[in-house]
Scaffold this active site. Structure first.
Site, PDB file in Angstrom:
ATOM      1  N   GLU A 143       1.012  -1.188  -0.079  1.00 21.55           N
ATOM      2  CA  GLU A 143      -0.180  -0.034   0.029  1.00 21.55           C
ATOM      3  C   GLU A 143       0.872   1.261  -0.074  1.00 21.55           C
ATOM      4  O   GLU A 143       0.817   1.996   0.776  1.00 21.55           O
ATOM      5  CB  GLU A 143      -0.903   0.125   1.112  1.00 21.55           C
ATOM      6  CG  GLU A 143      -2.068  -1.102   1.293  1.00 21.55           C
ATOM      7  CD  GLU A 143      -2.816  -0.922   2.279  1.00 21.55           C
ATOM      8  OE1 GLU A 143      -2.846  -0.328   3.201  1.00 21.55           O
ATOM      9  OE2 GLU A 143      -3.986  -1.753   2.355  1.00 21.55           O
ATOM     10  N   GLU A 163      -5.610  -8.507   0.864  1.00 20.69           N
ATOM     11  CA  GLU A 163      -6.003  -8.148   2.280  1.00 20.69           C
ATOM     12  C   GLU A 163      -7.645  -8.060   2.276  1.00 20.69           C
ATOM     13  O   GLU A 163      -8.147  -7.244   1.299  1.00 20.69           O
ATOM     14  CB  GLU A 163      -5.493  -6.774   2.942  1.00 20.69           C
ATOM     15  CG  GLU A 163      -4.170  -7.066   3.591  1.00 20.69           C
ATOM     16  CD  GLU A 163      -3.406  -5.834   4.246  1.00 20.69           C
ATOM     17  OE1 GLU A 163      -4.061  -5.050   4.697  1.00 20.69           O
ATOM     18  OE2 GLU A 163      -2.111  -5.746   4.153  1.00 20.69           O
TER      19      GLU A 163
HETATM   20  C1  BGC Z   1      -2.673  -2.596   6.085  1.00 18.17           C
HETATM   21  C2  BGC Z   1      -2.449  -3.362   7.396  1.00 18.17           C
HETATM   22  C3  BGC Z   1      -3.419  -3.053   8.232  1.00 18.17           C
HETATM   23  C4  BGC Z   1      -4.835  -3.364   7.685  1.00 18.17           C
HETATM   24  C5  BGC Z   1      -6.231  -2.504   8.619  1.00 18.17           C
HETATM   25  C6  BGC Z   1      -4.079  -2.365   5.697  1.00 18.17           C
HETATM   26  O1  BGC Z   1      -4.136  -0.823   5.299  1.00 18.17           O
HETATM   27  O2  BGC Z   1      -1.804  -3.157   4.924  1.00 18.17           O
HETATM   28  O3  BGC Z   1      -1.308  -3.346   7.895  1.00 18.17           O
HETATM   29  O4  BGC Z   1      -3.454  -3.620   9.602  1.00 18.17           O
HETATM   30  O5  BGC Z   1      -5.127  -2.405   6.535  1.00 18.17           O
HETATM   31  O6  BGC Z   1      -6.097  -1.311   8.960  1.00 18.17           O
END
Ligand code: BGC
Length: 446
Positions: A168, A356
């Site tokens: 990101e 993610e």
């Molecule tokens: C990030 C993680 C973070 C997650 C939740 C993403 O932006 O890669 O490191 O914990 O979102 O906020």
């Protein structure tokens, strides 16, 4: 729509994601150098209740039991990051063999358990020694990063095939260098634009290095992305939403695809040109093997006269009185569908992977159990939308839950819990939540 793993096809990748600073702890152990996060968390009132990641989930010492648990949960793809300053304490030069050994042990055990490692090279923990030399604001970061990437391929490339260059870039450049709410706490447009350009350059440079050293590698990078909608049909809200979309979704993918920076909607972005040198435009482009998309919510945007540079602002989920997670992010499952459609509409886009997706809710331990109904529902609803996109022809090949363990959630400290596995940070005891049990059953071999 009935949700089955089979509907996604038998080559679809199911995994979980974590990041070094959020789980490892052992921040000064066995020769590790400090990262910008180790330093940032020591400043007063930057982090919720001044929490730190010094110990976090103590994964550095507990990775054996954690990987075994992962295995018992049928997870066969594990995305994690390398802490740069654990293997190069000063960011360049000297190598810390004990740090390299830790990742070797971790990778070996994962493979022994049948878990494929997916390695993120940079998940926000720049070596502090490099920050003292200007960090991401200094163009030299491209070469520092390149050397580090080359070392990772040299040490781990005999066993690791899946790589993600950056986590990101939008978030670390904006939160860390424009708003100053993440490490290293720098602010301002000049810092942000320099960092954005150097991150975009390093992203392609890092990928090129991996490919040149390991031809059969699968190289990608990951982008935060949120479906964006205007608050109303009024023209000024529509324009505001378009600007937010540039920053939230387009800023890094477009130069990577060879389209240059999307500067036409936001005049001030043109100042990035000041940092662009001869050949940079060609260097920004790289044909990745996959693109990782990370989605949590959508954003509603309205015109705001007094917001500098953008004249746009987010209308929060709270103001809109919609369902929210513990991060105050709207629960809006269709977002992931729209995002998949949006990225897949670029003409030369490689396959997509959700690297993610997940949610923080306030979990409760009752009689040694955590029945996190909301998280389970969130994941199922998101997966239905991923499947919907896939069935409509989007080439999406995998899904990683954020995250395996409750962990250190950056500026929010330990308050938001995103894990499939509950962690008691006093005792380090792990409890698989009901969402974790559901995911395990869902992905279990037939
Ligand atoms: C990030 C993680 C973070 C997650 C939740 C993403 O932006 O890669 O490191 O914990 O979102 O906020």
């Amino acid at each position: 729509m009935h949700l089955t793993k089979e509907a996604f096809g038998n080559t679809f990748v199911w995994g979980v994601s974590t990041a070094a600073y959020q789980i490892e702890g052992a921040h000064e152990h066995d020769g590790k150098g400090l990262s910008i996060w180790d330093v940032f968390v020591q400043k007063k009132n930057k982090i919720f209740q001044n929490h730190t990641g010094d110990i976090a989930c103590d994964f550095y010492n507990r990775y054996i039991e954690d990987l075994r648990l992962m295995h018992r949960m049928h997870i066969r793809h594990y995305r994690f990051s390398i802490s740069w300053s654990r293997i190069m304490p000063l960011g360049t030069g000297t190598i810390n063999q004990e740090g390299v050994d830790f990742y070797n042990r971790l990778i070996d055990l994962a493979l022994e358990l049948g878990i494929q490692p997916w390695l993120t090279l940079y998940h926000w923990d720049l070596p502090h020694a490099l920050e003292l030399r200007g960090g991401w604001v200094n163009r030299a970061v491209k070469d520092w990063f390149g050397d580090y990437v080359g070392l990772c391929v040299k040490y781990f490339g005999d066993r690791v095939k899946h790589w993600m260059v950056l986590n990101e870039p939008t978030v670390f450049s904006a939160a860390g260098y424009f708003f100053g709410v993440h490490a290293p706490g720098k602010k301002g447009l000049d810092n942000f634009l320099a960092v954005a350009h150097h991150a975009a350059l390093s992203q392609a440079h890092g990928a090129r290095i991996i490919k040149s050293l390991q031809q059969d590698s699968m190289v990608g990078t990951t982008f935060s992305c949120s479906h964006v909608e205007p608050f109303s049909n009024r023209e000024r809200d529509i324009i505001a939403a378009r600007k937010a979309d540039v920053l939230l979704n387009r800023l890094f993918i477009e130069p990577l695809l060879g389209m240059g920076y999307p500067t036409s909607e936001i005049k001030v972005l043109r100042r990035i040109e000041k940092h662009i040198k001869q050949h940079d435009e060609a260097d920004l482009k790289f044909d990745m093997d996959f693109i990782g998309l990370q989605n949590y919510t959508r954003e509603i945007i309205r015109y705001a006269l007094f917001v500098p540079f953008l004249q746009a602002k987010i209308v929060s989920a709270k103001e809109r009185k919609v369902a929210m997670t513990a991060m105050n992010w709207e629960v809006y499952p269709e977002s992931i569908y729209h995002i998949l459609q949006k990225y897949s509409a670029y003409s030369n886009i490689p396959p997509l992977i959700i690297t993610e997706n997940g949610a923080a809710f306030t979990d409760q331990v009752v009689d040694g159990k955590v029945d996190d109904v909301q998280r389970r529902q969130y994941l199922q609803d998101a997966l239905r939308q991923v499947l919907r996109a896939k069935q409509e022809g989007v080439d999406v090949r995998g899904y990683f839950v954020w995250t395996f363990l409750d962990n250190f959630e950056w500026a929010e400290g330990y308050y938001p819990r995103f894990g499939l596995v509950h962690v008691d940070f006093e005792t380090q005891k792990r409890i698989v939540k009901s969402s974790g049990q559901w995911y395990a059953n869902f992905i279990a071999p037939a």
